[in-house]
Design a protein around this motif. Structure first.
Motif, mmCIF file in Angstrom:
data_model
loop_
_atom_site.group_PDB
_atom_site.id
_atom_site.type_symbol
_atom_site.label_atom_id
_atom_site.label_comp_id
_atom_site.label_asym_id
_atom_site.label_seq_id
_atom_site.Cartn_x
_atom_site.Cartn_y
_atom_site.Cartn_z
ATOM 1 N N SER A 12 3.212 7.332 13.631
ATOM 2 C CA SER A 12 3.898 8.406 12.954
ATOM 3 C C SER A 12 3.177 8.989 11.642
ATOM 4 O O SER A 12 2.849 8.291 10.765
ATOM 5 N N PRO A 13 3.166 10.221 11.834
ATOM 6 C CA PRO A 13 2.666 11.079 10.520
ATOM 7 C C PRO A 13 3.439 10.884 9.193
ATOM 8 O O PRO A 13 2.713 10.720 8.145
ATOM 9 N N VAL A 14 4.625 10.562 9.427
ATOM 10 C CA VAL A 14 5.511 10.417 8.108
ATOM 11 C C VAL A 14 6.060 8.974 8.467
ATOM 12 O O VAL A 14 7.109 8.918 9.057
ATOM 13 N N SER A 15 5.357 8.065 7.819
ATOM 14 C CA SER A 15 6.055 6.546 8.191
ATOM 15 C C SER A 15 5.970 5.862 6.925
ATOM 16 O O SER A 15 5.189 5.832 5.790
ATOM 17 N N SER A 16 6.890 4.938 6.558
ATOM 18 C CA SER A 16 6.702 3.757 5.430
ATOM 19 C C SER A 16 5.784 3.011 5.662
ATOM 20 O O SER A 16 5.151 2.722 4.447
ATOM 21 N N THR A 17 5.233 2.623 6.837
ATOM 22 C CA THR A 17 3.962 1.910 6.992
ATOM 23 C C THR A 17 2.757 2.561 6.274
ATOM 24 O O THR A 17 1.862 1.930 5.381
ATOM 25 N N HIS A 18 2.714 4.062 6.631
ATOM 26 C CA HIS A 18 1.482 4.417 5.886
ATOM 27 C C HIS A 18 1.621 4.562 4.420
ATOM 28 O O HIS A 18 0.735 4.659 3.712
ATOM 29 N N GLN A 19 2.759 4.816 4.043
ATOM 30 C CA GLN A 19 3.327 4.927 2.443
ATOM 31 C C GLN A 19 2.795 3.404 1.721
ATOM 32 O O GLN A 19 2.354 3.573 0.691
ATOM 33 N N VAL A 20 3.396 2.514 2.544
ATOM 34 C CA VAL A 20 3.091 1.087 1.643
ATOM 35 C C VAL A 20 1.472 1.174 1.492
ATOM 36 O O VAL A 20 0.925 0.361 0.738
ATOM 37 N N LEU A 21 0.722 1.459 2.861
ATOM 38 C CA LEU A 21 -0.715 1.423 2.801
ATOM 39 C C LEU A 21 -1.133 2.334 1.589
ATOM 40 O O LEU A 21 -2.011 1.724 0.989
ATOM 41 N N THR A 22 -0.688 3.232 1.431
ATOM 42 C CA THR A 22 -1.102 4.312 0.534
ATOM 43 C C THR A 22 -0.880 3.465 -0.773
ATOM 44 O O THR A 22 -1.793 3.609 -1.784
ATOM 45 N N LEU A 23 0.288 3.074 -1.466
ATOM 46 C CA LEU A 23 0.448 2.178 -2.614
ATOM 47 C C LEU A 23 -0.771 1.019 -2.788
ATOM 48 O O LEU A 23 -0.999 0.909 -3.683
ATOM 49 N N ALA A 24 -0.808 0.326 -1.770
ATOM 50 C CA ALA A 24 -1.889 -0.789 -1.608
ATOM 51 C C ALA A 24 -3.235 -0.199 -2.105
ATOM 52 O O ALA A 24 -3.868 -0.803 -2.840
ATOM 53 N N ALA A 25 -3.654 0.939 -1.190
ATOM 54 C CA ALA A 25 -5.007 1.418 -1.495
ATOM 55 C C ALA A 25 -5.062 1.930 -2.911
ATOM 56 O O ALA A 25 -6.296 1.885 -3.612
ATOM 57 N N ASP A 26 -4.204 2.671 -3.411
ATOM 58 C CA ASP A 26 -4.108 3.094 -4.673
ATOM 59 C C ASP A 26 -4.280 1.844 -5.889
ATOM 60 O O ASP A 26 -5.123 2.011 -6.735
ATOM 61 N N ARG A 27 -3.692 0.916 -5.371
ATOM 62 C CA ARG A 27 -3.843 -0.416 -6.362
ATOM 63 C C ARG A 27 -5.183 -0.854 -6.323
ATOM 64 O O ARG A 27 -5.866 -1.224 -7.432
ATOM 65 N N LEU A 28 -5.805 -0.879 -5.106
ATOM 66 C CA LEU A 28 -7.127 -1.377 -5.121
ATOM 67 C C LEU A 28 -8.096 -0.159 -5.653
ATOM 68 O O LEU A 28 -8.913 -0.770 -6.424
ATOM 69 N N ALA A 29 -7.926 1.122 -5.736
ATOM 70 C CA ALA A 29 -8.748 1.956 -6.342
ATOM 71 C C ALA A 29 -8.569 1.816 -7.702
ATOM 72 O O ALA A 29 -9.720 2.061 -8.368
ATOM 73 N N ASP A 30 -7.496 1.690 -8.383
ATOM 74 C CA ASP A 30 -7.362 1.465 -9.920
ATOM 75 C C ASP A 30 -8.060 -0.056 -10.265
ATOM 76 O O ASP A 30 -8.379 0.060 -11.417
ATOM 77 N N ARG A 31 -8.335 -0.672 -9.430
ATOM 78 C CA ARG A 31 -9.204 -1.717 -9.525
ATOM 79 C C ARG A 31 -10.668 -1.572 -9.557
ATOM 80 O O ARG A 31 -11.347 -2.201 -9.893
ATOM 81 N N GLY A 32 -10.901 -0.258 -9.169
ATOM 82 C CA GLY A 32 -12.426 -0.013 -9.316
ATOM 83 C C GLY A 32 -12.877 -0.178 -7.928
ATOM 84 O O GLY A 32 -14.315 0.310 -7.749
ATOM 85 N N HIS A 33 -12.371 -0.288 -6.779
ATOM 86 C CA HIS A 33 -12.960 -0.436 -5.521
ATOM 87 C C HIS A 33 -13.124 0.994 -4.808
ATOM 88 O O HIS A 33 -12.160 1.853 -4.957
ATOM 89 N N ARG A 34 -13.960 1.249 -4.028
ATOM 90 C CA ARG A 34 -14.061 2.380 -3.020
ATOM 91 C C ARG A 34 -13.156 2.233 -1.974
ATOM 92 O O ARG A 34 -13.303 1.387 -1.247
ATOM 93 N N VAL A 35 -12.157 3.202 -1.908
ATOM 94 C CA VAL A 35 -11.193 2.917 -1.102
ATOM 95 C C VAL A 35 -11.107 4.183 0.099
ATOM 96 O O VAL A 35 -11.009 5.179 -0.306
ATOM 97 N N GLU A 36 -11.380 4.061 1.382
ATOM 98 C CA GLU A 36 -11.209 5.088 2.368
ATOM 99 C C GLU A 36 -10.166 4.881 3.257
ATOM 100 O O GLU A 36 -9.795 3.638 3.525
ATOM 101 N N THR A 37 -9.979 5.724 3.842
ATOM 102 C CA THR A 37 -8.476 5.807 4.835
ATOM 103 C C THR A 37 -8.843 6.164 5.932
ATOM 104 O O THR A 37 -9.352 7.022 6.564
ATOM 105 N N LEU A 38 -8.458 5.307 7.135
ATOM 106 C CA LEU A 38 -8.361 5.825 8.620
ATOM 107 C C LEU A 38 -6.921 5.672 9.180
ATOM 108 O O LEU A 38 -6.410 4.444 9.283
#
Length: 191
Positions: A12-38
């Motif tokens: 689904s293009p609008v999903s809770s799963t993708h939103q949870v992944l985005t929250l985790a990715a943002d947290r990792l980026a805040d720690r200085g990691h380069r985060v790419e999404t697929l």
């Protein structure tokens, strides 16, 4: 810092799963990691189902996967299993595509019984792909998701705190293994 690939296995293009992944990715980026999404749903479906690894979009996705130091895999749980979309993508990848990588499995689902899909369904597949480490899986129950007029409005505070903890544990594992790999490299002076 590490390059981390955040993979959404939600159809689904609008999903809770993708939103949870985005929250985790943002947290990792805040720690200085380069985060790419697929988002696997953006790959051509017919070629994905045929496991046509030579198709340009699938080959690029596999290359993106190969270049990453660590992987976050997010999936909704349907009928007590992780998404077929994610399984189709994992099937296209080389047998040992996770070799040397650290993996964080994330899932969302409507029943607490669905948490078993991570450790009894997804984890064995991941382990067959020879990862360096698989972090503790994290499951978000539908009760931990706040809904708004447009759908996903965030996580309940307790769930968000637990997601941050799981993400930080994963990041710490990535960072320690990356540092260990760097310290094992011996530089030899040029002659």
């Amino acid at each position: 810092m590490a390059t981390i690939l955040a993979v959404s296995g939600s159809p689904s293009p609008v999903s809770s799963t993708h939103q949870v992944l985005t929250l985790a990715a943002d947290r990792l980026a805040d720690r200085g990691h380069r985060v790419e999404t697929l988002a696997v749903r953006t790959l051509p479906a017919a070629e994905l189902l045929r496991a046509d690894a030579h198709h340009p979009q699938l080959a690029e996705a596999a290359d993106q996967f190969a270049r990453a130091d660590a992987i976050v895999l997010a999936t909704p749980v349907y009928k007590a299993g992780y998404s077929g979309l994610l399984k189709s993508f994992l099937d296209v990848l080389p047998q040992f595509a996770l070799e040397g990588k650290v993996v964080l499995p994330l899932a969302t689902g409507g029943s607490l019984a669905h948490v078993l899909a991570l450790d009894y369904g997804l984890r064995p597949v991941l382990m067959s792909m020879k990862p360096r480490a698989v972090s503790e899986s994290f499951f978000v129950h539908a009760g931990g998701i706040r809904k708004g007029p447009g759908g996903f409005a965030g996580l309940e505070p307790d769930t968000e705190a637990l997601l941050h903890e799981a993400t930080d544990t994963f990041a710490g594992l990535v960072e320690s293994l990356t540092q260990a790999a760097l310290s094992s490299v011996r530089l030899v002076p040029a002659a």
